[in-house]
Design an enzyme around this catalytic site. Structure first.
Site, PDB file in Angstrom:
ATOM      1  N   GLY A  74       0.815  -1.210   0.000  1.00 16.95           N
ATOM      2  CA  GLY A  74       0.000   0.000   0.000  1.00 16.95           C
ATOM      3  C   GLY A  74       0.842   1.250   0.000  1.00 16.95           C
ATOM      4  CB  SER A  87      -2.041   6.935  -1.303  1.00 15.99           C
ATOM      5  OG  SER A  87      -2.781   5.809  -0.831  1.00 15.99           O
ATOM      6  N   GLY A  88      -0.950   7.800   1.374  1.00 18.01           N
ATOM      7  CA  GLY A  88      -1.142   7.771   2.815  1.00 18.01           C
ATOM      8  C   GLY A  88       0.084   7.356   3.601  1.00 18.01           C
ATOM      9  N   GLY A 114       1.638   4.519   3.647  1.00 21.38           N
ATOM     10  CA  GLY A 114       2.623   3.785   2.862  1.00 21.38           C
ATOM     11  C   GLY A 114       3.539   4.697   2.080  1.00 21.38           C
ATOM     12  CE1 TYR A 143      -9.513  -0.714   9.020  1.00 21.94           C
ATOM     13  CE2 TYR A 143     -10.188   0.180  11.143  1.00 21.94           C
ATOM     14  CZ  TYR A 143      -9.259   0.075  10.128  1.00 21.94           C
ATOM     15  OH  TYR A 143      -8.069   0.754  10.223  1.00 21.94           O
TER      16      TYR A 143
END
Length: 312
Positions: free
Chosen positions: A24, A27-28, A30, A179
């Site tokens: 990942g 983005s974010g 990662g 989640y």
């Protein structure tokens, strides 16, 4: 670790010659992790679901001054166990060793969806895919320098548990509850991996991290409408920290010298929502060895991946 001198990314040691795999990574958290590691000389494989987005992330990093030869994009759909197996096979052919695996990628609170193998998407992506990837790469990691597996969990693991009678939500599905189950599984896995690696005498160490409350696309990309409203439009602007701050616990877990394995690193602020990295405690339920054995055996059966470490 003391919090008298708060840890920042400036304290990451030189990572020249080390190879990292970050899931990942486009983005974010990662992307922030990749930027910091490559910025200190580490080579980073960006494992991404969308290869084109991964290449755009590399372009962004190179434009910011990161050397392009430190970055490589590889497509990986963690929700598809066949894709995970193929990815791991190629990586083992391409590299003689891997120093750090950062199990970072995830999905959060989508409408009920099943993976290619028929598992609930969040459990499949956040836990099963990373479980299988770790097992398939463990020999490669054992050949690494100061090798580590960093599993990125969440404070939400404290609201989670294993729904063994309805693991895939067939009889009742709530996006955030499932989640929470997946993040509970991440935490249980990281701790159980630490126990098994230690008993096997493996040089690989398992360390956990969580980012607190961090504004990323996780809360808006796949999430159902209510979650997007609560987190993406309200919570993120008012409370959340930026990914560069949220990534600090996993960067600490991946690079700080002297970690022995089994640590859980999270923010030092109120409620562990934000702040500098420090050691935090997992929930008692997640730390229970019996739960660890149960999840491990279940995960081996569902993924058909057995780890090259001695079972207890």
């Amino acid at each position: 670790m003391t919090t008298k001198q708060r840890w920042t990314a400036d304290r990451i040691p030189d990572q020249t010659g080390r190879l990292f795999l970050v899931t990942g990574a486009n983005s974010g958290l990662g992307l922030a992790t990749t930027r910091a590691l490559a910025g200190r000389g580490g080579r980073v494989i960006l494992a991404v679901r969308d290869e084109e987005k991964g290449r755009r992330a590399v372009d962004e990093l190179v434009a910011a001054g990161i050397a392009p030869d430190l970055l490589a994009v590889r497509p990986l759909d963690l929700a598809d166990l066949d894709a995970v197996r193929a990815f791991a096979g190629r990586l083992c052919e391409e590299h003689p060793r891997l120093d750090v695996l950062v199990n970072n990628a995830g999905v959060m609170a989508p409408p009920r969806t099943l993976s290619a193998q028929g598992h609930e998407l969040q459990f499949a992506t956040n836990h099963l895919g990373h479980f299988a990837l770790t097992g398939l790469l463990l020999d490669l990691l054992a050949a690494g320098r100061d090798p580590r597996v960093v599993t990125v969990g969440s404070i939400n693991h404290r609201q989670g548990g294993l729904r063994l009678d309805d693991l895939d939500g067939e009889r009742g599905y709530a996006p955030m509850a499932f989640y929470n189950q997946s993040k509970f599984a991440n935490t249980v896995f990281g701790l159980e991996l630490h126990r098994r690696l230690g008993e096997a005498g493996s040089p690989v160490r398992s360390v956990l991290a969580h980012p607190g409350y961090t504004a990323t696309r996780l809360q808006t990309r796949d999430a159902s409408g209510l979650v997007k409203l609560a987190f993406g439009r309200i919570g993120n602007p008012l409370i959340a920290q930026r990914p560069e701050r949220g990534a600090l616990p996993q960067l600490y877990a991946a690079t700080e010298p002297g970690l022995s394995g089994g640590e859980f690193i999270g923010p030092d602020g109120m409620g562990e929502l934000r702040g500098a990295p420090t050691r935090v405690r997992p929930s008692e339920a997640a730390a229970d060895p019996g739960t660890g054995r149960t999840l491990w055996e279940l995960s081996e059966r569902l993924t058909e991946v057995s780890f090259p470490v001695t079972a207890r």
